[in-house]
Design a protein around this motif. Sequence first.
Motif, PDB file in Angstrom:
ATOM      1  N   PRO A 195       0.800  -1.228   0.000  1.00  0.00           N
ATOM      2  CA  PRO A 195       0.000   0.000   0.000  1.00  0.00           C
ATOM      3  C   PRO A 195       0.833   1.279   0.000  1.00  0.00           C
ATOM      4  O   PRO A 195       0.427   2.289  -0.573  1.00  0.00           O
ATOM      5  CB  PRO A 195      -0.820  -0.130   1.299  1.00  0.00           C
ATOM      6  CG  PRO A 195      -0.927  -1.594   1.514  1.00  0.00           C
ATOM      7  CD  PRO A 195       0.383  -2.157   1.057  1.00  0.00           C
ATOM      8  N   ILE A 196       2.007   1.231   0.656  1.00  0.00           N
ATOM      9  CA  ILE A 196       2.887   2.401   0.658  1.00  0.00           C
ATOM     10  C   ILE A 196       3.422   2.641  -0.746  1.00  0.00           C
ATOM     11  O   ILE A 196       3.492   3.773  -1.224  1.00  0.00           O
ATOM     12  CB  ILE A 196       4.038   2.193   1.658  1.00  0.00           C
ATOM     13  CG1 ILE A 196       3.473   2.056   3.073  1.00  0.00           C
ATOM     14  CG2 ILE A 196       5.026   3.353   1.595  1.00  0.00           C
ATOM     15  CD1 ILE A 196       4.490   1.639   4.102  1.00  0.00           C
ATOM     16  N   PRO A 254      -4.821   0.948   2.339  1.00  0.00           N
ATOM     17  CA  PRO A 254      -4.433   0.626   3.717  1.00  0.00           C
ATOM     18  C   PRO A 254      -5.249  -0.494   4.351  1.00  0.00           C
ATOM     19  O   PRO A 254      -4.784  -1.137   5.297  1.00  0.00           O
ATOM     20  CB  PRO A 254      -4.651   1.954   4.456  1.00  0.00           C
ATOM     21  CG  PRO A 254      -4.477   2.995   3.410  1.00  0.00           C
ATOM     22  CD  PRO A 254      -5.094   2.397   2.177  1.00  0.00           C
ATOM     23  N   PHE A 255      -6.444  -0.741   3.860  1.00  0.00           N
ATOM     24  CA  PHE A 255      -7.279  -1.786   4.454  1.00  0.00           C
ATOM     25  C   PHE A 255      -6.835  -3.191   4.049  1.00  0.00           C
ATOM     26  O   PHE A 255      -7.422  -4.181   4.479  1.00  0.00           O
ATOM     27  CB  PHE A 255      -8.748  -1.532   4.115  1.00  0.00           C
ATOM     28  CG  PHE A 255      -9.304  -0.353   4.856  1.00  0.00           C
ATOM     29  CD1 PHE A 255      -9.843  -0.503   6.120  1.00  0.00           C
ATOM     30  CD2 PHE A 255      -9.221   0.922   4.317  1.00  0.00           C
ATOM     31  CE1 PHE A 255     -10.318   0.597   6.827  1.00  0.00           C
ATOM     32  CE2 PHE A 255      -9.692   2.021   5.011  1.00  0.00           C
ATOM     33  CZ  PHE A 255     -10.243   1.861   6.276  1.00  0.00           C
ATOM     34  N   LYS A 256      -5.795  -3.235   3.241  1.00  0.00           N
ATOM     35  CA  LYS A 256      -5.142  -4.519   3.001  1.00  0.00           C
ATOM     36  C   LYS A 256      -4.547  -5.057   4.301  1.00  0.00           C
ATOM     37  O   LYS A 256      -4.314  -6.257   4.443  1.00  0.00           O
ATOM     38  CB  LYS A 256      -4.027  -4.367   1.968  1.00  0.00           C
ATOM     39  CG  LYS A 256      -4.510  -4.226   0.535  1.00  0.00           C
ATOM     40  CD  LYS A 256      -3.325  -4.277  -0.416  1.00  0.00           C
ATOM     41  CE  LYS A 256      -3.787  -4.397  -1.865  1.00  0.00           C
ATOM     42  NZ  LYS A 256      -2.649  -4.601  -2.778  1.00  0.00           N
ATOM     43  N   TYR A 257      -4.304  -4.178   5.254  1.00  0.00           N
ATOM     44  CA  TYR A 257      -3.676  -4.578   6.501  1.00  0.00           C
ATOM     45  C   TYR A 257      -4.534  -5.547   7.322  1.00  0.00           C
ATOM     46  O   TYR A 257      -4.020  -6.211   8.222  1.00  0.00           O
ATOM     47  CB  TYR A 257      -3.362  -3.343   7.340  1.00  0.00           C
ATOM     48  CG  TYR A 257      -2.361  -2.412   6.700  1.00  0.00           C
ATOM     49  CD1 TYR A 257      -1.186  -2.893   6.162  1.00  0.00           C
ATOM     50  CD2 TYR A 257      -2.610  -1.046   6.633  1.00  0.00           C
ATOM     51  CE1 TYR A 257      -0.271  -2.037   5.569  1.00  0.00           C
ATOM     52  CE2 TYR A 257      -1.704  -0.176   6.055  1.00  0.00           C
ATOM     53  CZ  TYR A 257      -0.525  -0.681   5.518  1.00  0.00           C
ATOM     54  OH  TYR A 257       0.378   0.166   4.934  1.00  0.00           O
ATOM     55  N   SER A 266       2.065   3.845   9.163  1.00  0.00           N
ATOM     56  CA  SER A 266       2.491   4.668   8.033  1.00  0.00           C
ATOM     57  C   SER A 266       1.474   4.629   6.904  1.00  0.00           C
ATOM     58  O   SER A 266       1.194   5.647   6.259  1.00  0.00           O
ATOM     59  CB  SER A 266       3.858   4.209   7.523  1.00  0.00           C
ATOM     60  OG  SER A 266       3.807   2.885   7.040  1.00  0.00           O
ATOM     61  N   GLY A 267       0.892   3.450   6.687  1.00  0.00           N
ATOM     62  CA  GLY A 267      -0.126   3.341   5.630  1.00  0.00           C
ATOM     63  C   GLY A 267      -1.361   4.161   5.938  1.00  0.00           C
ATOM     64  O   GLY A 267      -1.922   4.827   5.059  1.00  0.00           O
ATOM     65  N   LEU A 268      -1.800   4.125   7.195  1.00  0.00           N
ATOM     66  CA  LEU A 268      -2.968   4.916   7.589  1.00  0.00           C
ATOM     67  C   LEU A 268      -2.668   6.403   7.531  1.00  0.00           C
ATOM     68  O   LEU A 268      -3.540   7.214   7.186  1.00  0.00           O
ATOM     69  CB  LEU A 268      -3.412   4.496   8.998  1.00  0.00           C
ATOM     70  CG  LEU A 268      -3.958   3.075   9.129  1.00  0.00           C
ATOM     71  CD1 LEU A 268      -4.265   2.757  10.588  1.00  0.00           C
ATOM     72  CD2 LEU A 268      -5.190   2.882   8.263  1.00  0.00           C
ATOM     73  N   ILE A 283      -0.565   7.826   5.456  1.00  0.00           N
ATOM     74  CA  ILE A 283      -0.596   8.163   4.025  1.00  0.00           C
ATOM     75  C   ILE A 283      -2.026   8.340   3.547  1.00  0.00           C
ATOM     76  O   ILE A 283      -2.360   9.279   2.820  1.00  0.00           O
ATOM     77  CB  ILE A 283       0.123   7.071   3.205  1.00  0.00           C
ATOM     78  CG1 ILE A 283       1.629   7.148   3.425  1.00  0.00           C
ATOM     79  CG2 ILE A 283      -0.188   7.233   1.699  1.00  0.00           C
ATOM     80  CD1 ILE A 283       2.399   5.996   2.829  1.00  0.00           C
ATOM     81  N   ALA A 284      -2.912   7.416   3.945  1.00  0.00           N
ATOM     82  CA  ALA A 284      -4.317   7.498   3.535  1.00  0.00           C
ATOM     83  C   ALA A 284      -4.951   8.801   4.014  1.00  0.00           C
ATOM     84  O   ALA A 284      -5.710   9.455   3.298  1.00  0.00           O
ATOM     85  CB  ALA A 284      -5.096   6.300   4.059  1.00  0.00           C
ATOM     86  N   ARG A 285      -4.641   9.171   5.265  1.00  0.00           N
ATOM     87  CA  ARG A 285      -5.209  10.409   5.816  1.00  0.00           C
ATOM     88  C   ARG A 285      -4.695  11.633   5.074  1.00  0.00           C
ATOM     89  O   ARG A 285      -5.450  12.574   4.808  1.00  0.00           O
ATOM     90  CB  ARG A 285      -4.841  10.502   7.304  1.00  0.00           C
ATOM     91  CG  ARG A 285      -5.410  11.726   7.984  1.00  0.00           C
ATOM     92  CD  ARG A 285      -5.043  11.747   9.462  1.00  0.00           C
ATOM     93  NE  ARG A 285      -5.546  12.932  10.112  1.00  0.00           N
ATOM     94  CZ  ARG A 285      -6.784  13.096  10.559  1.00  0.00           C
ATOM     95  NH1 ARG A 285      -7.654  12.128  10.405  1.00  0.00           N
ATOM     96  NH2 ARG A 285      -7.151  14.216  11.151  1.00  0.00           N
ATOM     97  N   MET A 286      -3.418  11.639   4.723  1.00  0.00           N
ATOM     98  CA  MET A 286      -2.831  12.795   4.046  1.00  0.00           C
ATOM     99  C   MET A 286      -3.361  12.986   2.640  1.00  0.00           C
ATOM    100  O   MET A 286      -3.331  14.085   2.094  1.00  0.00           O
ATOM    101  CB  MET A 286      -1.309  12.640   3.990  1.00  0.00           C
ATOM    102  CG  MET A 286      -0.592  12.783   5.318  1.00  0.00           C
ATOM    103  SD  MET A 286      -0.860  14.392   6.117  1.00  0.00           S
ATOM    104  CE  MET A 286      -2.089  13.956   7.357  1.00  0.00           C
ATOM    105  N   GLN A 287      -3.884  11.906   2.021  1.00  0.00           N
ATOM    106  CA  GLN A 287      -4.297  11.996   0.633  1.00  0.00           C
ATOM    107  C   GLN A 287      -5.809  12.121   0.477  1.00  0.00           C
ATOM    108  O   GLN A 287      -6.334  12.008  -0.630  1.00  0.00           O
ATOM    109  CB  GLN A 287      -3.782  10.777  -0.148  1.00  0.00           C
ATOM    110  CG  GLN A 287      -2.278  10.686  -0.134  1.00  0.00           C
ATOM    111  CD  GLN A 287      -1.758   9.798  -1.230  1.00  0.00           C
ATOM    112  OE1 GLN A 287      -1.826  10.120  -2.398  1.00  0.00           O
ATOM    113  NE2 GLN A 287      -1.236   8.648  -0.853  1.00  0.00           N
ATOM    114  N   LYS A 288      -6.518  12.376   1.550  1.00  0.00           N
ATOM    115  CA  LYS A 288      -7.965  12.568   1.441  1.00  0.00           C
ATOM    116  C   LYS A 288      -8.278  13.877   0.736  1.00  0.00           C
ATOM    117  O   LYS A 288      -7.571  14.848   0.892  1.00  0.00           O
ATOM    118  CB  LYS A 288      -8.589  12.571   2.841  1.00  0.00           C
ATOM    119  CG  LYS A 288      -8.664  11.157   3.446  1.00  0.00           C
ATOM    120  CD  LYS A 288      -9.343  11.190   4.796  1.00  0.00           C
ATOM    121  CE  LYS A 288      -9.452   9.808   5.396  1.00  0.00           C
ATOM    122  NZ  LYS A 288     -10.102   9.820   6.701  1.00  0.00           N
TER     123      LYS A 288
END
Length: 287
Positions: free
Chosen positions: A110-111, A243-246, A278-280, A282-287
Amino acid sequence: MSVTAEYKIALKGIAAMITGMAFLILSDAVSKHLAESHPIGQVICIRQVASLLFVAMFVARGPGFGALRMRNVRMQMLRGLAFVCSSYLIVWSLSLLPLPTVTAITFAGPIMIALMSAPLLGERVAPVVWIATILGFTGMLFIIRPGSTDFTWALLIPVAAAFASSMRDILARILARTDDSIAILFWSSVIVALAMLPTAFSGWTHMSLAAWGLFVLAGLVNFCAHLFIIESYRFSRAAVVAPFKYTSLIWSAVLGYVIWGDAPDGWVWVGSAILVASGLWIARMQK
């Protein structure tokens, strides 16, 4: 589109990814079991042929075979090749390493998707993503521990698999703009089956009735996994659903312990936690 409608669509994408990852870990578990007694090429080839049978049944009962039409041939071929690489690398790593360890290392995927979504998908990536990426790869180093007595070259195989899987998913996102999800899955499976055919027959191992049943099961759950994953990228942006691959770590830890008695050690859990964080981020920063 209203904020509420966009939120509901995003939730559909997230639910599809979580479901797809549950099926994918089950597929990995069955493939790992089969790889203990059958060549990797044979496992992948027969699994994908079985998957194609379920695709054909799904199409016949649903949208019809017209849904299999390729509109973007070049991208279909590229995704198929990425699928070949990711499938082989994942099954190869599963034949050498515990299921939870392979799953944890592929969390780097995901990263990688977040980084590649800017140049390949035209999606906005905030500068802070680079910091989160460094954090994520630090987490991966906790799991691999290069230079330690526990390090083995086999730990690098799932790293390569994570990159190949990321390319596969990025290309699925691009293809979702023009081609049906079922067409993406069908043609990628055809390419994988054909690519693995020479290796399957060159080292063919006799299959018992029970093995045939497991291959059919592997084909079914593999079909379900990739269909849900492809749909998740259709519903929402790559950086949101990736990120929900986690959630796959939960399933891999349970199946790895129940079937093989493998349990992630402390380093794997620490590294996984860093990768998830880190994945979460990244997800938050790209909303």
